[in-house]
Design an enzyme around this catalytic site. Structure first.
Site, PDB file in Angstrom:
ATOM      1  CG  HIS A 158      -1.723  -1.249   1.366  1.00 10.82           C
ATOM      2  ND1 HIS A 158      -2.943  -1.488   0.796  1.00 10.82           N
ATOM      3  CD2 HIS A 158      -1.403  -2.393   2.022  1.00 10.82           C
ATOM      4  CE1 HIS A 158      -3.365  -2.704   1.105  1.00 10.82           C
ATOM      5  NE2 HIS A 158      -2.431  -3.281   1.839  1.00 10.82           N
ATOM      6  CB  SER A 279      13.821  22.491 -15.949  1.00  7.80           C
ATOM      7  OG  SER A 279      13.079  23.687 -16.085  1.00  7.80           O
ATOM      8  CE  LYS A 285      11.953  20.068 -12.174  1.00  7.19           C
ATOM      9  NZ  LYS A 285      11.170  19.221 -11.291  1.00  7.19           N
ATOM     10  CD  GLU A 292       8.926  12.403 -15.627  1.00  6.71           C
ATOM     11  OE1 GLU A 292       8.064  13.221 -15.970  1.00  6.71           O
ATOM     12  OE2 GLU A 292      10.070  12.731 -15.276  1.00  6.71           O
TER      13      GLU A 292
END
Ligand code: ARG
Length: 461
Positions: A158, A279, A285, A292
């Site tokens: 979980h 970024s 970043k 992704e």
């Protein structure tokens, strides 16, 4: 029109709108070399059946060889008026062999049995490439597991802290799933190794051609036993799309974890610069774009599968032009995985694990409560009661804002006389890990055996 394979019964040519709709050369051209291989095999069975003499066979094969060289070099490409790869290559053959000879090749075959065969040939080749990509990903996981044999981390259910586990155990869990994907591809190949060539349009050929000779030349185990099934079935394509989707889903699961692990909050991993992106506005970043994109492309792979299944649903036998829609989903699934797998395996291979941080978090969140309960069971306490007593210790620790090992002997004794100071033997990550030593468990000894078993199961493809 030279590239057209039909027209005799028509008064005029197709409408531009139909021609545009019908055209498939922009995606089926990648089957050109398989088409030519099929044509060579077909020429030989025409010869065996006495429909081409020795000189005609030699001339046909020579023209096909030249055509293939021109396709490979790019000297021969589909023209605007070609409907599909089959028609275009017949045009190319006739340009090279002349109409008298080139026009003989189409006897006894149909684009319906051709396309079903060529698709299988393409997919069988690419299934091997994909299997190698999955194996490389497994190798990356195995190497990381071997590099961190004793590193602990929080095991989660979980997404909550559950029990301490070894990092290597966790990484190998992904490897086992991927091993099954490799096995699926190998198993799929048994069903894909049946050649539809010789099925003709749907009913087989009347010309005495040997489908098994074609099958053998094209690397298949055998020819189809049913010409209708040979031309109309696409379950082999759908199964390939399913395996591809499953691979994508498996890649997405580890990718999601990498994304979480790379957050400031987790700080479990640092991505290698070569496998992260920056970024355009935020100079600090470092983003996990590989992971992704893996997560995103899993959706695309599922879409390819569901789109193909929707095309096949309720399609009557035998060939219907709907089946032209079978190729783009499996081609896209192939391209997607061939692009994705090297990036994901590279990302995994170059992950830097922050093992001190992972080890520090491993026992937190009362992750040793099960160890207390199981220790009590070993002292003869029924598990039902042991669960309650351990839960009471968690409750007390939680109310005091401390961890289980911070409770005093007196506090444990206050919960139950069974909770003697010896319980502290299991109140450590190491004690917890070592105790789970049966096959499949997370103890270092069990994970070492697991690793050996996994490596045994890894066979080259
Ligand atoms: N291009 C077709 C396909 O991809 C094969 C041609 C069959 N066409 C036909 N009219 N029977 O499925």
């Amino acid at each position: 029109n030279e590239g057209a394979l039909w027209g005799g019964r028509f008064a005029g040519g197709p409408a531009d709108a139909l021609a545009a709709l019908s055209k498939s050369t922009h995606f089926d051209w990648r089957l050109a070399r398989y088409d030519i291989a099929g044509s060579r095999a077909h020429a030989r069975v025409l010869h065996t059946a006495g429909l081409l003499d020795d000189a005609e066979l030699a001339g046909m094969v020579a023209a096909l060889d030249t055509l293939e060289a021109d396709v490979v070099s790019g000297a021969y490409v589909a023209s605007d008026s070609d409907e599909d790869v089959h028609g275009s290559l017949e045009r190319g053959l006739i340009e090279r062999a002349g109409a008298a000879l080139g026009g003989k090749l189409r006897a006894g075959r149909s684009r319906n049995d051709q396309i079903a065969t060529l698709g299988r040939m393409f997919l069988r080749d690419h299934a091997r490439i994909i299997a190698r990509g999955v194996l490389a990903t497994i190798d990356a996981l195995v190497e990381q597991a071997e590099a961190h044999p004793n590193a602990a981390m929080p095991g989660r259910t979980h997404l909550q802290h559950a029990q301490p586990i070894l990092l290597s155990h966790h990484l190998l869990a992904h490897a086992w799933a991927m091993l099954r994907d490799v096995q699926r591809l190998a198993d799929w190949d048994k069903r894909a190794a049946v050649s539809p060539y010789g099925s003709g349009a749907l009913a087989g050929s009347s010309l005495g051609l040997d489908p098994n000779a074609v099958a053998a030349e094209l690397g298949f185990d055998s020819a189809a036993w049913n010409s209708i099934d040979g031309t109309a079935a696409r379950d082999v394509f759908a199964e390939y799309a399913w395996v591809a989707a499953m691979i994508g889903v498996n890649l997405s699961r580890i990718s999601e974890e990498v994304i979480l692990w790379a957050t400031k909050e987790f700080s479990f991993v640092t991505l290698d610069d070569a496998f992260s992106t920056g970024s355009s506005i935020m100079p600090q970043k470092k983003n996990p774009d590989v992971a992704e994109l893996a997560r995103g492309k899993a959706g695309r792979l599922i879409g390819n599968l569901t789109g193909l299944l929707a095309t096949l649903k309720a399609l009557p036998l035998a060939y219907n032009r709907d089946l032209q829609e079978d190729k783009e989903p499996v081609f896209d699934a192939t391209d997607t995985l061939e692009l994705l797998l090297p990036a994901v395996s590279g990302m995994i291979a170059t992950l830097k694990f922050n093992t001190p941080r992972m080890a520090e978090l491993a026992p937190l969140g009362f992750a040793l409560a099960t160890d207390i309960a199981e220790w009590l069971v070993r002292q003869g306490v029924p598990f039902r009661d042991a669960h309650e007593l351990s839960g009471a210790a968690v409750k007390l620790a939680e109310s005091k804002g401390v961890e289980l090992w911070d409770l005093s002997d007196a506090e444990y004794a206050g919960i139950s006389g069974h909770l003697t100071p010896e319980v502290r033997s299991v109140l450590s990550t190491e004690g917890s890990l070592n105790s789970r030593s049966a096959q499949g468990g997370t103890a270092p000894s069990a994970v070492a055996s697991q690793l050996a078993a996994l490596k045994d199961a890894l066979v080259p493809v």
